[in-house]
Design an enzyme around this catalytic site. Structure first.
Site, PDB file in Angstrom:
ATOM      1  N   LYS A 272       0.712  -1.173   0.064  1.00 44.96           N
ATOM      2  CA  LYS A 272      -0.051   0.105  -0.158  1.00 44.96           C
ATOM      3  C   LYS A 272       0.671   1.140  -0.039  1.00 44.96           C
ATOM      4  CE  LYS A 272      -1.526   2.962   2.946  1.00 44.96           C
ATOM      5  NZ  LYS A 272      -1.611   4.018   2.180  1.00 44.96           N
TER       6      LYS A 272
ATOM      7  N   GLU B 163      10.039   1.459  10.362  1.00 46.45           N
ATOM      8  CA  GLU B 163      11.145   2.443  10.103  1.00 46.45           C
ATOM      9  C   GLU B 163      10.350   3.632  10.559  1.00 46.45           C
ATOM     10  OE1 GLU B 163      12.664   5.288   9.236  1.00 46.45           O
ATOM     11  OE2 GLU B 163      13.390   4.718   7.119  1.00 46.45           O
TER      12      GLU B 163
ATOM     13  N   CYS C  34      13.717  11.059   6.222  1.00 47.17           N
ATOM     14  CA  CYS C  34      13.524  10.462   7.399  1.00 47.17           C
ATOM     15  C   CYS C  34      15.181  10.741   8.169  1.00 47.17           C
ATOM     16  CB  CYS C  34      13.345   9.104   7.433  1.00 47.17           C
ATOM     17  SG  CYS C  34      14.449   7.900   6.535  1.00 47.17           S
TER      18      CYS C  34
ATOM     19  N   GLU D  44      10.042  15.692  14.784  1.00 43.18           N
ATOM     20  CA  GLU D  44      10.362  15.546  13.392  1.00 43.18           C
ATOM     21  C   GLU D  44       9.699  16.494  12.519  1.00 43.18           C
ATOM     22  OE1 GLU D  44      11.892  12.098  10.416  1.00 43.18           O
ATOM     23  OE2 GLU D  44       9.785  11.849  11.528  1.00 43.18           O
TER      24      GLU D  44
END
Length: 503
Positions: free
Chosen positions: A180, A255, A294, A397
């Site tokens: 997906k 992750e 990331c 983040e």
């Protein structure tokens, strides 16, 4: 785009189809906010059908029992097809995710490298690890087998690259899967599924469902027919995926991003060449793909004695970065992927300024131009000085073009700052002192540590993080191991009665 027919982007059991609901979604070009594609918008019913197809293909189909050399040959054919379609796919990745075309091309090269690496890895393996049982009458061996049906939920920032880090090892190991992609950037993953079919992958091995995370992703994580769930994305969503998978005691790989330190010691800047390189790499660390990475080096931690000169030059160069549509010549940085992502970035910058940060460059939307349509999701590369760990922008983040600056005086203080994060994905240390480089790299609690560099990775080396950056690894031998089960086969070559029980 009015009236444009939706592409059939759901692939189940070897057939392309519309969503069961017939729902569709427009895909926007982030450079001008205009739709340029329409895809199927699947839901739980499409996810169920895809898992069922993958389950049949694993339990009854040929792929898990295909010889390793033949699986590897297919992966190499896929790599060749990626090279063939490099320009088309690189352009599609640029339009879909907003990155420059050159970044898109590099991504395609890296995807091809991943397929070749895992092909080489499985072909180079032996037939299992023989275990000495202490007698010639026993043959004992540890073997590795495919885990089964894998579901893969991938992010919007590196759509094809992140998909390949999951798909290539899964196929190399003999699994079937349902992927997906992000509903924002699904197009290159759809293209990859077409290439897999062209390369000769049997029907049902590779399935894709385009649709939102709250329906498709959630169902794939909890589905009882799934053996492994691999997710790349944010911490909040990843936690939900892990919780959903836990009920079925599935294998899980997560992750979940990072808040990555880039530590610069003064001795790295002792020469003009060293200074120039460290500044250049700090820009690269923070602003590639508008910081939507990331592993972005969004936390600059610089020694106090060189801080002012370093930050002044950094801010000067950041202000000169050429923003625009990624398909235009001379553009160095594209837009953010969506209006939501830009608004999130603006909120982080506002909170930082309210908490005492000093704006050295950027901090606003740029003026429109020929290469920057007014409707595009552009935001200037931003440098925030005099930051500290109590600030939200330093702790969380951002996933935007925002670089925070902290300072230190001693090596111990630098390490403490770099490790003062709930994440632990990646980090870097810049120094001319080889001993210090090794010491600091050894003390950093991050899954990847660069010394005098930032961002490169190798498909042969594992990728993943400590702490809340996730569990499991991608790439390298451990990345293949994620998609396998380990089995011990013990064969008695001279069976005889044990006589444990007298009767």
């Amino acid at each position: 785009m009015a009236g444009q027919q939706a592409e059939q982007t759901i692939h189940v059991g070897g057939e392309w189809r519309d969503a069961v609901s017939r729902a569709t979604r427009e895909i926007l070009d982030p450079a001008d906010a205009k739709p340029f594609a329409v895809v199927a918008e699947g839901d739980e019913r499409d996810a169920d059908a895809a898992v069922e197809a993958a389950r049949r293909a694993f339990d009854e189909g040929p792929w898990p029992r295909t010889p390793t050399a033949d699986r590897a040959a297919l992966l190499r054919r896929v790599a060749d097809l990626l090279v063939r379609d490099r320009e088309e796919l690189g352009l599609l990745e640029s339009r879909d995710a907003g990155k420059t075309v050159e970044e898109g091309r590099v991504d395609i090269d890296c995807v091809a490298d991943a397929f070749r690496y895992f092909a080489d890895l499985v072909v180079g393996e032996g037939g299992g690890r023989v275990v000495d049982a202490g007698t010639d009458e026993v043959h004992s061996v540890v073997v590795h087998e495919p885990v089964g049906v894998c579901t893969m939920i991938t992010p919007w920032n590196y759509p094809l690259l992140q998909a390949s880090w999951k798909i290539a090892p899964a196929l190399a190991a003999g699994n079937t899967f349902v992927v997906k992609p992000s509903e924002i950037t699904p197009l290159t993953t759809v293209a990859l599924i077409r290439l897999l079919a062209e390369a000769g992958l049997p029907a049902g091995v590779a399935n894709i469902v385009t649709g939102p995370g709250q329906s498709v992703g959630a169902r794939l994580a909890e589905h009882p027919g799934v053996d492994l769930v691999s997710f790349t994305g944010g911490l909040v969503s990843g936690t939900k995926v892990g919780q959903a998978a836990a009920a079925g005691v599935k294998k899980v790989a997560l992750e979940l991003g990072g808040k990555n330190p880039n530590v610069v010691f003064a001795d790295a800047c002792a020469t003009e060449e060293g200074f120039d390189t460290a500044v250049d790499q700090a820009l690269n660390a923070a602003f590639i793909h508008s910081g939507q990475v990331c592993s972005a080096g969004s936390r600059l931690i610089v020694e106090e004695s060189v801080r002012e000169r370093f930050v002044a030059e950094l801010a000067r160069r950041a202000a000169r970065i050429r923003l625009g549509r990624g398909t235009e010549d001379g553009v160095e940085c594209g837009p953010l992927v969506s209006e939501q992502q830009r608004e999130k970035t603006e909120a982080y910058v506002a909170s930082a300024l309210a908490e005492g940060a000093v704006l050295r460059s950027g901090g606003k939307r740029p003026e429109p131009s020929d290469v920057r349509p007014a409707a595009g999701y552009f935001y200037e590369p931003t440098v925030l000085d005099q930051c500290h760990r109590d600030m939200k922008v330093v702790r969380e983040e951002v996933f935007g073009p925002v670089l925070t600056v902290e300072t230190f005086r001693t090596e111990d203080e630098a390490v403490a700052l770099a490790n003062d994060t709930e994440y632990g994905l990646a980090g870097a240390v810049w120094t001319a002192d080889a001993g210090r480089a090794r010491r600091v790299a050894g003390r950093l609690r991050h899954g990847t540590v660069w010394i005098n560099d930032f961002h490169p990775y190798l498909p042969q080396a594992e990728w993943g993080g400590f702490g809340k950056s996730g569990v499991g690894r991608e790439l390298g031998p451990a990345g293949l191991a994620e998609y396998r089960e380990t089995k011990h086969v013990y064969q008695n070559l001279a069976p005889k009665p044990v006589r444990w029980f007298a009767g």
